[in-house]
Design a protein around this motif. Structure first.
Motif, PDB file in Angstrom:
ATOM      1  N   SER A 187     -21.968 -19.635   9.470  1.00 43.69           N
ATOM      2  CA  SER A 187     -21.830 -18.221   9.103  1.00 43.69           C
ATOM      3  C   SER A 187     -23.006 -17.780   8.245  1.00 43.69           C
ATOM      4  CB  SER A 187     -20.513 -17.978   8.365  1.00 43.69           C
ATOM      5  OG  SER A 187     -20.430 -18.780   7.219  1.00 43.69           O
ATOM      6  N   ILE A 188     -23.245 -16.471   8.291  1.00 35.11           N
ATOM      7  CA  ILE A 188     -24.275 -15.831   7.481  1.00 35.11           C
ATOM      8  C   ILE A 188     -23.610 -14.674   6.747  1.00 35.11           C
ATOM      9  CG2 ILE A 188     -26.440 -14.512   7.501  1.00 35.11           C
ATOM     10  CD1 ILE A 188     -27.142 -15.961  10.144  1.00 35.11           C
ATOM     11  N   VAL A 189     -23.786 -14.631   5.427  1.00 32.62           N
ATOM     12  CA  VAL A 189     -23.333 -13.490   4.627  1.00 32.62           C
ATOM     13  C   VAL A 189     -24.562 -12.645   4.316  1.00 32.62           C
ATOM     14  CG1 VAL A 189     -22.442 -12.748   2.372  1.00 32.62           C
ATOM     15  CG2 VAL A 189     -21.328 -14.625   3.592  1.00 32.62           C
ATOM     16  N   VAL A 190     -24.482 -11.353   4.667  1.00 35.54           N
ATOM     17  CA  VAL A 190     -25.554 -10.416   4.351  1.00 35.54           C
ATOM     18  C   VAL A 190     -25.043  -9.518   3.231  1.00 35.54           C
ATOM     19  CG1 VAL A 190     -27.084  -8.611   5.207  1.00 35.54           C
ATOM     20  CG2 VAL A 190     -26.357 -10.459   6.745  1.00 35.54           C
ATOM     21  N   ALA A 191     -25.769  -9.497   2.112  1.00 36.58           N
ATOM     22  CA  ALA A 191     -25.327  -8.746   0.938  1.00 36.58           C
ATOM     23  C   ALA A 191     -26.443  -7.854   0.406  1.00 36.58           C
ATOM     24  CB  ALA A 191     -24.874  -9.713  -0.153  1.00 36.58           C
ATOM     25  N   SER A 192     -26.013  -6.850  -0.322  1.00 39.13           N
ATOM     26  CA  SER A 192     -26.896  -5.889  -0.956  1.00 39.13           C
ATOM     27  C   SER A 192     -26.838  -6.086  -2.469  1.00 39.13           C
ATOM     28  CB  SER A 192     -26.407  -4.490  -0.574  1.00 39.13           C
ATOM     29  OG  SER A 192     -26.954  -3.505  -1.387  1.00 39.13           O
ATOM     30  N   THR A 193     -27.866  -5.642  -3.165  1.00 34.78           N
ATOM     31  CA  THR A 193     -27.866  -5.765  -4.626  1.00 34.78           C
ATOM     32  C   THR A 193     -27.133  -4.621  -5.314  1.00 34.78           C
ATOM     33  OG1 THR A 193     -30.006  -4.627  -4.741  1.00 34.78           O
ATOM     34  CG2 THR A 193     -30.034  -7.050  -4.678  1.00 34.78           C
ATOM     35  N   ASP A 194     -26.776  -3.570  -4.558  1.00 33.83           N
ATOM     36  CA  ASP A 194     -26.118  -2.410  -5.178  1.00 33.83           C
ATOM     37  C   ASP A 194     -24.915  -1.917  -4.365  1.00 33.83           C
ATOM     38  OD1 ASP A 194     -27.510  -1.328  -3.026  1.00 33.83           O
ATOM     39  OD2 ASP A 194     -28.330   0.359  -4.168  1.00 33.83           O
ATOM     40  N   ASP A 195     -24.140  -2.850  -3.841  1.00 32.37           N
ATOM     41  CA  ASP A 195     -22.950  -2.508  -3.057  1.00 32.37           C
ATOM     42  C   ASP A 195     -21.803  -2.160  -4.011  1.00 32.37           C
ATOM     43  OD1 ASP A 195     -20.679  -2.467  -1.380  1.00 32.37           O
ATOM     44  OD2 ASP A 195     -21.434  -4.097  -0.136  1.00 32.37           O
ATOM     45  N   PHE A 196     -21.240  -0.986  -3.830  1.00 34.89           N
ATOM     46  CA  PHE A 196     -20.134  -0.529  -4.689  1.00 34.89           C
ATOM     47  C   PHE A 196     -18.895  -1.399  -4.528  1.00 34.89           C
ATOM     48  CE2 PHE A 196     -17.841   2.407  -7.251  1.00 34.89           C
ATOM     49  CZ  PHE A 196     -16.562   2.522  -6.690  1.00 34.89           C
ATOM     50  N   TYR A 197     -18.724  -2.014  -3.365  1.00 38.99           N
ATOM     51  CA  TYR A 197     -17.503  -2.769  -3.079  1.00 38.99           C
ATOM     52  C   TYR A 197     -17.584  -4.258  -3.393  1.00 38.99           C
ATOM     53  CZ  TYR A 197     -15.934   1.483  -0.876  1.00 38.99           C
ATOM     54  OH  TYR A 197     -15.563   2.782  -0.651  1.00 38.99           O
ATOM     55  N   VAL A 198     -18.780  -4.733  -3.787  1.00 39.00           N
ATOM     56  CA  VAL A 198     -18.907  -6.140  -4.169  1.00 39.00           C
ATOM     57  C   VAL A 198     -20.185  -6.320  -4.981  1.00 39.00           C
ATOM     58  CG1 VAL A 198     -20.146  -6.892  -2.069  1.00 39.00           C
ATOM     59  CG2 VAL A 198     -18.739  -8.532  -3.329  1.00 39.00           C
ATOM     60  N   THR A 199     -20.078  -7.044  -6.079  1.00 41.01           N
ATOM     61  CA  THR A 199     -21.291  -7.361  -6.833  1.00 41.01           C
ATOM     62  C   THR A 199     -22.043  -8.461  -6.096  1.00 41.01           C
ATOM     63  OG1 THR A 199     -20.237  -9.088  -8.144  1.00 41.01           O
ATOM     64  CG2 THR A 199     -20.125  -6.817  -9.026  1.00 41.01           C
ATOM     65  N   LEU A 200     -23.330  -8.556  -6.373  1.00 45.29           N
ATOM     66  CA  LEU A 200     -24.114  -9.619  -5.753  1.00 45.29           C
ATOM     67  C   LEU A 200     -23.592 -10.984  -6.201  1.00 45.29           C
ATOM     68  CD1 LEU A 200     -26.369 -10.483  -3.898  1.00 45.29           C
ATOM     69  CD2 LEU A 200     -27.962 -10.236  -5.822  1.00 45.29           C
ATOM     70  N   ALA A 201     -23.144 -11.083  -7.435  1.00 45.20           N
ATOM     71  CA  ALA A 201     -22.595 -12.355  -7.922  1.00 45.20           C
ATOM     72  C   ALA A 201     -21.368 -12.766  -7.116  1.00 45.20           C
ATOM     73  CB  ALA A 201     -22.247 -12.248  -9.406  1.00 45.20           C
ATOM     74  N   ARG A 202     -20.482 -11.817  -6.829  1.00 45.63           N
ATOM     75  CA  ARG A 202     -19.277 -12.144  -6.043  1.00 45.63           C
ATOM     76  C   ARG A 202     -19.648 -12.451  -4.588  1.00 45.63           C
ATOM     77  NH1 ARG A 202     -14.292 -13.637  -7.510  1.00 45.63           N
ATOM     78  NH2 ARG A 202     -13.239 -12.198  -6.103  1.00 45.63           N
ATOM     79  N   ALA A 203     -20.570 -11.706  -4.004  1.00 44.69           N
ATOM     80  CA  ALA A 203     -21.006 -11.984  -2.630  1.00 44.69           C
ATOM     81  C   ALA A 203     -21.615 -13.383  -2.549  1.00 44.69           C
ATOM     82  CB  ALA A 203     -21.999 -10.933  -2.155  1.00 44.69           C
ATOM     83  N   THR A 204     -22.364 -13.758  -3.583  1.00 48.14           N
ATOM     84  CA  THR A 204     -22.953 -15.096  -3.643  1.00 48.14           C
ATOM     85  C   THR A 204     -21.858 -16.155  -3.744  1.00 48.14           C
ATOM     86  OG1 THR A 204     -24.954 -14.206  -4.665  1.00 48.14           O
ATOM     87  CG2 THR A 204     -24.550 -16.570  -4.932  1.00 48.14           C
TER      88      THR A 204
END
Length: 179
Positions: A122-139
């Motif tokens: 799997s690949i998780v694609v995340a943004s640094t300014d997503d209102f619905y998830v912090t980058l720390a939580r996505a990580t």
């Protein structure tokens, strides 16, 4: 760009509208199939994972790549924990943090988010300014799920509001799982 996998599109809360990149990908690739949920606005996790399982089993699971956006990302983790199907992979874009205070009400059964190694690439694609998830939580999610994490900078929720309509870069991430 051609794909050999069976690509199943899984929108998040509220479904993906006609200008969303998931809808655009379906127009570009008519063999991509959307997994439609019975209730898009007040979803129940068990209903959503059962619908995913029906869609996966209607195909050869070994050839299936799931493309989840937002709430569909954690839904895929719930589905994987419940059914343990050996699929080809999953692209998890902008995984929403259903445990955050900022997450919209109206969902049932999507907490706590499963934190375990997914039984497929799997690949998780995340943004640094997503209102619905912090980058720390996505990580955290990516690490727990055993996913490759790709951070694409300040890209909001990676949806129409943040300018992601056709999103050709996303197709490149999908191609990684298609090989």
């Amino acid at each position: 760009m051609n794909f050999t996998s069976t690509v199943l599109i899984l929108p998040g809360l509220g479904n993906s509208g006609k200008n969303h990149w998931q809808s655009e990908w379906e127009r570009q690739h008519p063999d991509f199939k959307r997994v439609n949920q019975q209730e898009w606005d007040a979803p129940v996790c068990n209903d959503w994972i059962n619908e995913i399982d029906r869609a996966v089993l209607a195909n050869d699971p070994a050839k299936v790549v799931l493309v989840g956006h937002s709430l569909a990302c954690s839904t895929i983790a719930f589905w994987a924990r419940t059914f343990q199907r050996p699929i080809k992979g999953a692209l998890l874009v902008a995984p929403s943090d259903t445990e955050a205070d900022s997450y919209p009400a109206g969902t049932t059964g999507f907490t706590p988010i499963p934190l375990f190694k997914l039984p497929f690439p799997s690949i998780v694609v995340a943004s640094t300014d997503d209102f619905y998830v912090t980058l720390a939580r996505a990580t955290l999610f990516a690490e727990a799920w055993g996913s490759k994490l790709v951070t694409i900078g300040a890209a909001g929720h990676i949806n129409v509001s943040s300018g992601h309509t056709s999103w050709p870069e996303g197709l490149q991430f999908l191609k990684e799982l298609d090989s």
